[in-house]
Write a protein that holds these residues in place. Structure first.
Motif, PDB file in Angstrom:
ATOM      1  N   PHE A 158     -29.282 -38.250  50.981  1.00 20.87           N
ATOM      2  CA  PHE A 158     -29.002 -38.475  52.389  1.00 20.87           C
ATOM      3  C   PHE A 158     -29.625 -37.395  53.274  1.00 20.87           C
ATOM      4  CE2 PHE A 158     -25.344 -40.150  49.972  1.00 20.87           C
ATOM      5  CZ  PHE A 158     -25.482 -41.490  50.289  1.00 20.87           C
ATOM      6  N   GLY A 159     -30.328 -36.440  52.647  1.00 22.66           N
ATOM      7  CA  GLY A 159     -30.961 -35.378  53.414  1.00 22.66           C
ATOM      8  C   GLY A 159     -30.048 -34.218  53.736  1.00 22.66           C
ATOM      9  N   ARG A 160     -28.887 -34.142  53.094  1.00 22.40           N
ATOM     10  CA  ARG A 160     -27.956 -33.048  53.356  1.00 22.40           C
ATOM     11  C   ARG A 160     -28.197 -31.925  52.350  1.00 22.40           C
ATOM     12  NH1 ARG A 160     -24.848 -37.776  53.922  1.00 22.40           N
ATOM     13  NH2 ARG A 160     -24.030 -38.081  56.038  1.00 22.40           N
ATOM     14  N   LEU A 161     -28.060 -30.699  52.811  1.00 27.51           N
ATOM     15  CA  LEU A 161     -28.312 -29.528  51.975  1.00 27.51           C
ATOM     16  C   LEU A 161     -27.205 -29.385  50.940  1.00 27.51           C
ATOM     17  CD1 LEU A 161     -30.105 -27.012  51.498  1.00 27.51           C
ATOM     18  CD2 LEU A 161     -28.580 -25.783  53.056  1.00 27.51           C
ATOM     19  N   MET A 162     -27.583 -29.310  49.667  1.00 29.38           N
ATOM     20  CA  MET A 162     -26.627 -29.145  48.583  1.00 29.38           C
ATOM     21  C   MET A 162     -26.475 -27.684  48.175  1.00 29.38           C
ATOM     22  SD  MET A 162     -27.584 -32.400  46.163  1.00 29.38           S
ATOM     23  CE  MET A 162     -26.212 -32.100  45.086  1.00 29.38           C
ATOM     24  N   MET A 163     -27.588 -26.980  48.094  1.00 29.85           N
ATOM     25  CA  MET A 163     -27.541 -25.572  47.716  1.00 29.85           C
ATOM     26  C   MET A 163     -28.824 -24.890  48.174  1.00 29.85           C
ATOM     27  SD  MET A 163     -28.474 -25.472  43.649  1.00 29.85           S
ATOM     28  CE  MET A 163     -28.678 -23.704  43.758  1.00 29.85           C
ATOM     29  N   GLY A 164     -28.754 -23.555  48.309  1.00 35.56           N
ATOM     30  CA  GLY A 164     -29.924 -22.763  48.650  1.00 35.56           C
ATOM     31  C   GLY A 164     -30.255 -22.794  50.126  1.00 35.56           C
ATOM     32  N   SER A 165     -31.424 -22.236  50.443  1.00 31.88           N
ATOM     33  CA  SER A 165     -31.911 -22.183  51.813  1.00 31.88           C
ATOM     34  C   SER A 165     -33.420 -22.003  51.783  1.00 31.88           C
ATOM     35  CB  SER A 165     -31.246 -21.025  52.569  1.00 31.88           C
ATOM     36  OG  SER A 165     -31.812 -20.884  53.851  1.00 31.88           O
ATOM     37  N   GLU A 166     -34.100 -22.653  52.714  1.00 36.46           N
ATOM     38  CA  GLU A 166     -35.550 -22.524  52.805  1.00 36.46           C
ATOM     39  C   GLU A 166     -35.985 -21.278  53.565  1.00 36.46           C
ATOM     40  OE1 GLU A 166     -37.975 -26.029  53.561  1.00 36.46           O
ATOM     41  OE2 GLU A 166     -36.141 -27.226  53.645  1.00 36.46           O
ATOM     42  N   GLU A 167     -35.081 -20.659  54.310  1.00 34.64           N
ATOM     43  CA  GLU A 167     -35.428 -19.511  55.141  1.00 34.64           C
ATOM     44  C   GLU A 167     -34.946 -18.189  54.548  1.00 34.64           C
ATOM     45  OE1 GLU A 167     -33.723 -20.313  58.905  1.00 34.64           O
ATOM     46  OE2 GLU A 167     -35.005 -22.065  59.322  1.00 34.64           O
ATOM     47  N   GLU A 168     -34.005 -18.224  53.643  1.00 33.49           N
ATOM     48  CA  GLU A 168     -33.441 -16.993  53.087  1.00 33.49           C
ATOM     49  C   GLU A 168     -33.986 -16.764  51.678  1.00 33.49           C
ATOM     50  OE1 GLU A 168     -29.095 -15.103  51.837  1.00 33.49           O
ATOM     51  OE2 GLU A 168     -29.219 -17.047  52.838  1.00 33.49           O
ATOM     52  N   PRO A 169     -34.970 -15.866  51.493  1.00 33.31           N
ATOM     53  CA  PRO A 169     -35.479 -15.589  50.141  1.00 33.31           C
ATOM     54  C   PRO A 169     -34.497 -14.742  49.344  1.00 33.31           C
ATOM     55  CG  PRO A 169     -36.598 -14.212  51.748  1.00 33.31           C
ATOM     56  CD  PRO A 169     -35.699 -15.127  52.530  1.00 33.31           C
ATOM     57  N   ARG A 170     -34.536 -14.919  48.031  1.00 27.59           N
ATOM     58  CA  ARG A 170     -33.628 -14.193  47.146  1.00 27.59           C
ATOM     59  C   ARG A 170     -34.417 -13.557  46.007  1.00 27.59           C
ATOM     60  NH1 ARG A 170     -28.068 -17.773  46.551  1.00 27.59           N
ATOM     61  NH2 ARG A 170     -27.741 -18.096  48.796  1.00 27.59           N
ATOM     62  N   ASP A 171     -33.887 -12.439  45.535  1.00 25.69           N
ATOM     63  CA  ASP A 171     -34.493 -11.744  44.400  1.00 25.69           C
ATOM     64  C   ASP A 171     -34.042 -12.418  43.107  1.00 25.69           C
ATOM     65  OD1 ASP A 171     -35.374 -10.103  46.383  1.00 25.69           O
ATOM     66  OD2 ASP A 171     -34.010  -8.446  45.930  1.00 25.69           O
ATOM     67  N   VAL A 172     -35.003 -12.759  42.275  1.00 28.41           N
ATOM     68  CA  VAL A 172     -34.722 -13.486  41.040  1.00 28.41           C
ATOM     69  C   VAL A 172     -35.342 -12.726  39.872  1.00 28.41           C
ATOM     70  CG1 VAL A 172     -34.909 -15.671  39.808  1.00 28.41           C
ATOM     71  CG2 VAL A 172     -34.763 -15.668  42.303  1.00 28.41           C
ATOM     72  N   LEU A 173     -34.533 -12.452  38.857  1.00 28.77           N
ATOM     73  CA  LEU A 173     -34.999 -11.822  37.623  1.00 28.77           C
ATOM     74  C   LEU A 173     -34.951 -12.862  36.516  1.00 28.77           C
ATOM     75  CD1 LEU A 173     -35.863  -9.290  36.027  1.00 28.77           C
ATOM     76  CD2 LEU A 173     -33.435  -8.833  35.652  1.00 28.77           C
ATOM     77  N   GLU A 174     -36.109 -13.190  35.936  1.00 27.73           N
ATOM     78  CA  GLU A 174     -36.199 -14.266  34.952  1.00 27.73           C
ATOM     79  C   GLU A 174     -36.935 -13.767  33.716  1.00 27.73           C
ATOM     80  OE1 GLU A 174     -36.476 -18.343  37.488  1.00 27.73           O
ATOM     81  OE2 GLU A 174     -38.150 -16.973  37.699  1.00 27.73           O
ATOM     82  N   TYR A 175     -36.557 -14.364  32.593  1.00 29.39           N
ATOM     83  CA  TYR A 175     -37.215 -14.093  31.314  1.00 29.39           C
ATOM     84  C   TYR A 175     -37.782 -15.420  30.816  1.00 29.39           C
ATOM     85  CZ  TYR A 175     -34.465  -9.815  31.659  1.00 29.39           C
ATOM     86  OH  TYR A 175     -33.918  -8.643  32.099  1.00 29.39           O
ATOM     87  N   LEU A 176     -39.066 -15.592  30.975  1.00 28.39           N
ATOM     88  CA  LEU A 176     -39.734 -16.845  30.664  1.00 28.39           C
ATOM     89  C   LEU A 176     -40.299 -16.800  29.254  1.00 28.39           C
ATOM     90  CD1 LEU A 176     -41.749 -17.183  33.984  1.00 28.39           C
ATOM     91  CD2 LEU A 176     -39.446 -18.007  33.526  1.00 28.39           C
ATOM     92  N   VAL A 177     -40.153 -17.911  28.529  1.00 31.37           N
ATOM     93  CA  VAL A 177     -40.674 -18.042  27.167  1.00 31.37           C
ATOM     94  C   VAL A 177     -41.830 -19.037  27.213  1.00 31.37           C
ATOM     95  CG1 VAL A 177     -40.164 -18.627  24.778  1.00 31.37           C
ATOM     96  CG2 VAL A 177     -38.413 -17.559  26.197  1.00 31.37           C
ATOM     97  N   LEU A 178     -43.006 -18.576  26.840  1.00 41.91           N
ATOM     98  CA  LEU A 178     -44.192 -19.435  26.779  1.00 41.91           C
ATOM     99  C   LEU A 178     -44.599 -19.614  25.329  1.00 41.91           C
ATOM    100  CD1 LEU A 178     -44.546 -17.664  29.648  1.00 41.91           C
ATOM    101  CD2 LEU A 178     -46.536 -19.160  29.778  1.00 41.91           C
ATOM    102  N   GLU A 179     -45.090 -20.794  25.024  1.00 42.25           N
ATOM    103  CA  GLU A 179     -45.402 -21.138  23.636  1.00 42.25           C
ATOM    104  C   GLU A 179     -46.765 -21.795  23.549  1.00 42.25           C
ATOM    105  OE1 GLU A 179     -42.452 -22.892  20.542  1.00 42.25           O
ATOM    106  OE2 GLU A 179     -43.688 -24.560  21.231  1.00 42.25           O
ATOM    107  N   ARG A 180     -47.379 -21.595  22.382  1.00 36.39           N
ATOM    108  CA  ARG A 180     -48.661 -22.241  22.086  1.00 36.39           C
ATOM    109  C   ARG A 180     -48.747 -22.530  20.597  1.00 36.39           C
ATOM    110  NH1 ARG A 180     -54.903 -19.984  22.998  1.00 36.39           N
ATOM    111  NH2 ARG A 180     -55.905 -21.784  22.015  1.00 36.39           N
TER     112      ARG A 180
END
Length: 317
Positions: free
Chosen positions: A235-257
C-alpha cells in the motif's frame, strides 16, 4: 425376367465367395487378438494406525504378492533428494566474531585479547588461503575485500530492482532464497553511502563435498559501512527503516567459489550474525482495524470515533 437374371448370377456369386475363402485359408490370415495392458491404478490400501511397523510390512508384502499374481510390476520407490554441486549447503566452520567488535579499541585490554585470539585462529585460514591460491592465481587478501564489497553492493541493487538473472550470477543457490524470501508485494529502497573501515579478510576455509578433491573456497570478509534501507508494503506505507537516515552496519559476509570448476566465480553465500548483535527494530504491518457499525444515514466523521493505534510487534522472517 428379373428372376431369371437372379438365378443366372447366383452361381457366379457363390463361386466368387468360395474362391475368396479358399485364398484366405491358403494365406493363413490371422486377425490380431486384443492386447490387454495392465495399468496401475491409484487404489490406496488403508492400514489402521494400530497395526504397527510389522503390520505395515506384512501389508506391503501382501500387496506386492497380489500385484505379481496379476502381472503388474511395481516400480521400486527411492527416497531421492536433489543436490546442487555448484555450492555447498551451508557455511563450513563459521567465523565467530569477537564481542564488542568495531566498538573496542585495539589498545585496550579486551581489544588486545581479541587480537591474540584472532592470530591463533588465523593459522587454519592461512592454509586455506594457500589452497585457494593454487586454484585461483588472482586471489590476494588485499584485492579480494574490495571485490567482495562490489559483489555485495551489486547483489543488493539487483535485489531492489528484482533483477533475478543478475542476482543469480552474484549469489549462490543457497543464498538466493534467503534474500528473496518475504519480499513479495514489497518495495525496497537500499543505498550504500560509504565505507567506514576498509573491508578485510578475517576467515577462510576450503571444505570438500561429495568426494575428496571437490574443493570449495569460503572466505569471510568483515565490512563496516554506512547504509540506508527502507521497506514499504504493497500500500506504499513505510514498514521499517528510513531513506534519509543512514545507519552504521557491521557485517560478516561469506563468499564462496567452486575452485575445481575453472568457469566458476566468487558469489555471496551467506552472512554471519553474531549472538551479541542488537535486536532489529520491529516491523509495522498494515492491518485492518474494525470500526463502529454505522446505521443508515450516519457518517463516520460525526461519531468522533478515535482510531486505536496498533502496537509495534517484532516480526521475524
Amino acid at each position: 425376367m428379373a428372376m431369371s437374371m437372379r438365378r443366372a448370377l447366383l452361381p457366379l456369386y457363390r463361386m466368387r465367395f468360395s474362391n475368396l475363402k479358399n485364398a484366405e485359408s491358403s494365406l493363413e490370415v490371422r486377425y490380431p487378438l486384443p492386447f490387454v495392458v495392465p495399468v496401475r491404478t491409484k487404489k490406496r490400501y488403508f492400514i489402521p494406525p494400530a497395526v504397527g511397523i510389522k503390520g505395515k510390512a506384512a501389508a506391503s508384502a501382501d500387496q506386492e504378492a497380489k500385484a505379481r499374481a496379476a502381472g503388474v510390476v511395481l516400480r521400486q520407490e527411492y527416497m531421492e533428494r536433489a543436490i546442487n554441486i555448484a555450492c555447498t549447503a551451508g557455511v563450513f566452520d563459521p567465523y565467530i566474531p569477537p564481542e564488542g567488535d568495531a566498538r573496542l579499541s585495539s589498545l585496550s585490554k579486551e581489544g588486545l585479547r581479541q587480537r591474540t585470539e584472532q592470530i591463533k585462529q588465523g593459522a587454519a585460514s592461512q592454509l586455506a588461503i594457500r589452497k585457494i591460491k593454487e586454484h585461483d592465481a588472482e586471489f590476494t587478501t588485499k584485492a579480494f575485500p574490495v571485490k567482495a564489497q562490489e559483489i555485495f553492493v551489486d547483489a543488493h541493487n539487483a535485489l531492489t530492482q528484482f533483477n533475478k538473472e543478475k542476482l543469480h550470477s552474484l549469489v549462490t543457490e543457497r543464498c538466493y532464497p534467503e534474500m528473496v524470501r518475504g519480499n513479495r508485494y514489497k518495495t525496497l529502497r537500499w543505498h550504500f553511502v560509504e565505507s567506514l573501515e576498509p573491508p578485510k579478510v578475517v576467515h577462510a576455509r576450503c571444505p570438500d563435498m561429495v568426494s575428496k578433491g571437490n574443493i570449495y573456497g569460503q572466505v569471510t570478509v568483515r565490512m563496516h559501512s554506512r547504509q540506508t534501507l527502507a521497506v514499504y508494503d504493497r500500500f506504499g506505507r513505510l514498514m521499517m527503516g528510513s531513506e534519509e537516515e543512514p545507519r552504521d552496519v557491521l557485517e560478516y559476509l561469506v563468499l564462496e567459489r567452486h575452485l575445481v570448476n575453472p568457469y566458476s566465480m566468487w558469489r555471496l553465500h551467506g552472512k554471519i550474525v553474531p549472538a551479541w548483535a542488537p535486536v532489529k527494530e520491529p516491523i509495522v504491518k498494515t492491518v485492518m482495524i474494525p470500526g463502529p457499525e454505522l446505521k443508515p444515514g450516519e457518517e463516520f466523521e460525526g461519531l468522533n470515533y478515535e482510531v486505536p493505534k496498533p502496537k509495534a510487534v517484532q516480526w521475524h522472517k
